[in-house]
Design a protein around this motif. Sequence first.
Motif, PDB file in Angstrom:
ATOM      1  N   LYS A 273     -12.389 -20.493 -11.801  1.00 59.16           N
ATOM      2  CA  LYS A 273     -12.821 -19.205 -12.691  1.00 59.16           C
ATOM      3  C   LYS A 273     -14.365 -19.336 -12.978  1.00 59.16           C
ATOM      4  O   LYS A 273     -14.935 -18.324 -13.063  1.00 59.16           O
ATOM      5  CB  LYS A 273     -11.726 -19.334 -13.848  1.00 59.16           C
ATOM      6  CG  LYS A 273     -10.237 -19.141 -13.689  1.00 59.16           C
ATOM      7  CD  LYS A 273     -10.046 -17.841 -12.905  1.00 59.16           C
ATOM      8  CE  LYS A 273      -8.456 -18.189 -12.405  1.00 59.16           C
ATOM      9  NZ  LYS A 273      -7.895 -17.047 -11.489  1.00 59.16           N
ATOM     10  N   LEU A 274     -14.856 -20.636 -13.166  1.00 61.87           N
ATOM     11  CA  LEU A 274     -16.143 -20.583 -13.606  1.00 61.87           C
ATOM     12  C   LEU A 274     -17.251 -20.577 -12.418  1.00 61.87           C
ATOM     13  O   LEU A 274     -18.328 -20.454 -12.747  1.00 61.87           O
ATOM     14  CB  LEU A 274     -16.479 -21.784 -14.567  1.00 61.87           C
ATOM     15  CG  LEU A 274     -15.772 -22.140 -15.904  1.00 61.87           C
ATOM     16  CD1 LEU A 274     -15.889 -23.368 -16.232  1.00 61.87           C
ATOM     17  CD2 LEU A 274     -16.341 -20.955 -16.770  1.00 61.87           C
ATOM     18  N   ASN A 275     -16.435 -20.606 -11.392  1.00 61.58           N
ATOM     19  CA  ASN A 275     -17.485 -20.892  -9.910  1.00 61.58           C
ATOM     20  C   ASN A 275     -18.346 -21.911 -10.073  1.00 61.58           C
ATOM     21  O   ASN A 275     -19.470 -21.955  -9.827  1.00 61.58           O
ATOM     22  CB  ASN A 275     -18.041 -19.718  -9.862  1.00 61.58           C
ATOM     23  CG  ASN A 275     -19.002 -19.476  -8.315  1.00 61.58           C
ATOM     24  OD1 ASN A 275     -18.136 -20.310  -7.416  1.00 61.58           O
ATOM     25  ND2 ASN A 275     -19.784 -18.715  -8.159  1.00 61.58           N
ATOM     26  N   ALA A 276     -17.876 -23.184 -10.537  1.00 58.35           N
ATOM     27  CA  ALA A 276     -18.890 -24.354 -10.688  1.00 58.35           C
ATOM     28  C   ALA A 276     -18.298 -25.368 -10.069  1.00 58.35           C
ATOM     29  O   ALA A 276     -16.953 -25.436  -9.826  1.00 58.35           O
ATOM     30  CB  ALA A 276     -18.815 -24.901 -12.301  1.00 58.35           C
ATOM     31  N   PRO A 277     -18.991 -26.527  -9.603  1.00 55.26           N
ATOM     32  CA  PRO A 277     -18.496 -27.562  -8.872  1.00 55.26           C
ATOM     33  C   PRO A 277     -17.759 -28.334  -9.734  1.00 55.26           C
ATOM     34  O   PRO A 277     -17.783 -28.600 -10.863  1.00 55.26           O
ATOM     35  CB  PRO A 277     -19.577 -28.185  -8.118  1.00 55.26           C
ATOM     36  CG  PRO A 277     -20.819 -27.867  -9.070  1.00 55.26           C
ATOM     37  CD  PRO A 277     -20.485 -26.376  -9.749  1.00 55.26           C
ATOM     38  N   VAL A 278     -16.646 -29.211  -9.053  1.00 53.08           N
ATOM     39  CA  VAL A 278     -15.963 -29.997  -9.685  1.00 53.08           C
ATOM     40  C   VAL A 278     -16.255 -31.610  -9.422  1.00 53.08           C
ATOM     41  O   VAL A 278     -16.771 -32.081  -8.241  1.00 53.08           O
ATOM     42  CB  VAL A 278     -14.422 -30.052  -9.221  1.00 53.08           C
ATOM     43  CG1 VAL A 278     -13.701 -31.113  -9.864  1.00 53.08           C
ATOM     44  CG2 VAL A 278     -14.027 -29.008  -9.426  1.00 53.08           C
ATOM     45  N   ALA A 279     -16.682 -32.525 -10.449  1.00 55.00           N
ATOM     46  CA  ALA A 279     -17.093 -33.837 -10.206  1.00 55.00           C
ATOM     47  C   ALA A 279     -15.715 -34.766 -10.797  1.00 55.00           C
ATOM     48  O   ALA A 279     -15.504 -34.787 -11.924  1.00 55.00           O
ATOM     49  CB  ALA A 279     -18.405 -34.380 -11.042  1.00 55.00           C
ATOM     50  N   ILE A 280     -15.327 -35.605  -9.729  1.00 55.14           N
ATOM     51  CA  ILE A 280     -14.318 -36.416 -10.163  1.00 55.14           C
ATOM     52  C   ILE A 280     -14.585 -37.960 -10.465  1.00 55.14           C
ATOM     53  O   ILE A 280     -15.292 -38.513  -9.472  1.00 55.14           O
ATOM     54  CB  ILE A 280     -13.132 -36.315  -9.027  1.00 55.14           C
ATOM     55  CG1 ILE A 280     -12.818 -34.820  -8.968  1.00 55.14           C
ATOM     56  CG2 ILE A 280     -12.263 -37.185  -9.236  1.00 55.14           C
ATOM     57  CD1 ILE A 280     -11.907 -34.527  -7.470  1.00 55.14           C
ATOM     58  N   ILE A 281     -14.268 -38.162 -11.555  1.00 52.89           N
ATOM     59  CA  ILE A 281     -14.576 -39.950 -11.938  1.00 52.89           C
ATOM     60  C   ILE A 281     -13.413 -40.483 -11.497  1.00 52.89           C
ATOM     61  O   ILE A 281     -11.975 -39.966 -11.793  1.00 52.89           O
ATOM     62  CB  ILE A 281     -14.735 -39.704 -13.552  1.00 52.89           C
ATOM     63  CG1 ILE A 281     -16.035 -39.249 -13.810  1.00 52.89           C
ATOM     64  CG2 ILE A 281     -14.886 -41.261 -13.843  1.00 52.89           C
ATOM     65  CD1 ILE A 281     -15.968 -38.969 -15.347  1.00 52.89           C
ATOM     66  N   ARG A 282     -13.592 -41.565 -10.663  1.00 54.25           N
ATOM     67  CA  ARG A 282     -12.512 -42.442 -10.376  1.00 54.25           C
ATOM     68  C   ARG A 282     -12.446 -43.741 -11.027  1.00 54.25           C
ATOM     69  O   ARG A 282     -13.396 -44.180 -11.755  1.00 54.25           O
ATOM     70  CB  ARG A 282     -12.738 -42.736  -8.838  1.00 54.25           C
ATOM     71  CG  ARG A 282     -12.802 -41.607  -8.078  1.00 54.25           C
ATOM     72  CD  ARG A 282     -13.118 -41.615  -6.550  1.00 54.25           C
ATOM     73  NE  ARG A 282     -12.082 -42.369  -5.936  1.00 54.25           N
ATOM     74  CZ  ARG A 282     -11.478 -42.216  -4.920  1.00 54.25           C
ATOM     75  NH1 ARG A 282     -11.565 -40.870  -4.518  1.00 54.25           N
ATOM     76  NH2 ARG A 282     -10.351 -42.997  -4.453  1.00 54.25           N
ATOM     77  N   LYS A 283     -11.331 -44.548 -10.932  1.00 49.78           N
ATOM     78  CA  LYS A 283     -11.140 -45.795 -11.457  1.00 49.78           C
ATOM     79  C   LYS A 283     -11.345 -46.833 -10.535  1.00 49.78           C
ATOM     80  O   LYS A 283     -11.226 -47.977 -10.771  1.00 49.78           O
ATOM     81  CB  LYS A 283      -9.903 -45.997 -12.095  1.00 49.78           C
ATOM     82  CG  LYS A 283      -9.720 -44.798 -13.287  1.00 49.78           C
ATOM     83  CD  LYS A 283      -8.670 -45.231 -14.300  1.00 49.78           C
ATOM     84  CE  LYS A 283      -9.001 -44.294 -15.518  1.00 49.78           C
ATOM     85  NZ  LYS A 283      -7.577 -43.966 -16.473  1.00 49.78           N
ATOM     86  N   ASP A 284     -11.671 -46.551  -9.244  1.00 49.88           N
ATOM     87  CA  ASP A 284     -11.951 -47.459  -8.225  1.00 49.88           C
ATOM     88  C   ASP A 284     -13.128 -46.882  -7.336  1.00 49.88           C
ATOM     89  O   ASP A 284     -13.392 -45.703  -7.480  1.00 49.88           O
ATOM     90  CB  ASP A 284     -10.669 -47.747  -7.292  1.00 49.88           C
ATOM     91  CG  ASP A 284     -10.328 -46.108  -6.455  1.00 49.88           C
ATOM     92  OD1 ASP A 284     -10.887 -45.104  -7.106  1.00 49.88           O
ATOM     93  OD2 ASP A 284      -9.472 -46.204  -5.697  1.00 49.88           O
TER      94      ASP A 284
END
Lengths: 277, 277
Positions: free
Chosen positions: B151-162
């Motif tokens: 909806k925001l037309n923004a990229p997603v940054a995914i933080i991982r635990k590994d």
Amino acid sequence: MKYKRSERLVFMTQYLVSHPNELIPLTYFVDQFNQAKSSISEDIRIIKHVFEDDGIGTIRTTAGAGGGITYHPEISTERAKEIVADFKEVLETNDRLLPGGYLYMSDIMGNPSLMNDIGELIATMYKDEEIDAVVTIATKGISLANAVARKLNAPVAIIRKDNKVTEGSTVSVNYVSGSTRKIETMVLSKRTLKEGSSVLVVDDFLRAGGSISGVMNLMEEFSAKIVGVSVLVEAKEVANRKFKDYTSLLKVSDIDEYNQSFVVEEGNCIQYIESNN
Amino acid sequence: MKYKRSERLVFMTQYLVSHPNELIPLTYFVDQFNQAKSSISEDIRIIKHVFEDDGIGTIRTTAGAGGGITYHPEISTERAKEIVADFKEVLETNDRLLPGGYLYMSDIMGNPSLMNDIGELIATMYKDEEIDAVVTIATKGISLANAVARKLNAPVAIIRKDNKVTEGSTVSVNYVSGSTRKIETMVLSKRTLKEGSSVLVVDDFLRAGGSISGVMNLMEEFSAKIVGVSVLVEAKEVANRKFKDYTSLLKVSDIDEYNQSFVVEEGNCIQYIESNN
């Protein structure tokens, strides 16, 4: 408040686009606009005509008491080719090659507009299948699964490689990772997927196919029927892939870490759409 | 081919809804329909009027050479209340309580239509912020982040635990999990998030806030500015949460494993929307 036809068309179009693959009773619009059914039917005829002529999708009408209209996203082959070409251009950008010959793709998976387009493409490929759930493997496949599931209006079932306390009881299988030859485990929460579901499996990258084979075994445990396997990118030069029946958007080959180069070609997805029309 | 106004409205509406928060040059529609700019402007006036009257969103016009129109999804408070009520009803269903007092929520995160609605709600809350990326923590937050980012037309940054080989070089921080008091690590790929970005942090569940505090530390490493933190569900009875400034859709309390019961209340999201209007 009385709506004009032009206003009704705007409202109905946005409502349909926001509710893909969902049966909407005609009475919903009749009540919304306080209009005769015949006017609403004429509105729908106009929308249907534009959607079909411009390769946006189809609108199907179901008659009877429980009837209504359903918008099925279904893009044209021309549009599908554009999406694959756009994706190819993004994949071909520099600096994507990581040590070990892996491709960095997190920016692609995290691009919601590209994922939306690809979701429409994959939904178009499997438009004639009954799909109860979209299945993927954490973490990389999730964004793709969400995009496809949104268009199909189907739930997403996420297979994990660890067992989390928030998943309830789970079913697990072991599999041999095709690339590393290590034995790994994958786990799916029992209540995430109904027994006997028809599922579409999606993932970001297909190398030797070890994890997809694992998914297939896990699906057997759920008595699920796999109606398709679709990946964004496949590695071209794999001799003994464990299964043959899948679709891909792109193929990579000739990965040369030293010169930071690789070759990208179109996968079989366009062919698949063309042969289904 | 000549398009009638009614047909243009259908095409333009679906195009705008499919391209939220994206500047579309007026010339795109002028060329598409081979129409005078004045007719297209009149079409847009009609769409804008319906979108604003029916709580669908706003359409902003940017003048000048690089100008055009942008559709911003922005739902009405009434609609936001409906979404929260729908979500509450789903969360309150039986059998959600797992051993340890955890709530099963995978069906919610895997429901694309509910996620889409919630994405619109959260995008509406933060509509006046400049957001360069939506940040979340794997695995559970990803589906929510995708819906908001779309909806925001923004990229997603995914933080991982590994730390995965497919992420390239990463930055990591340690944090103390608020619930288990264990020290854990979270990792973000360097190229996923530009230095100095303004980010919106979203997650599925907020308990003691240990992982969100970890995210805050990690964001400092990226010189990122956190413009908001939004969670689907917060546990109400937490005394020493490490930060106060966040929004939630729902609050749960009185979790009673023995009787399989818990209480669900509205979070502060509606208040937040009302105070911003």
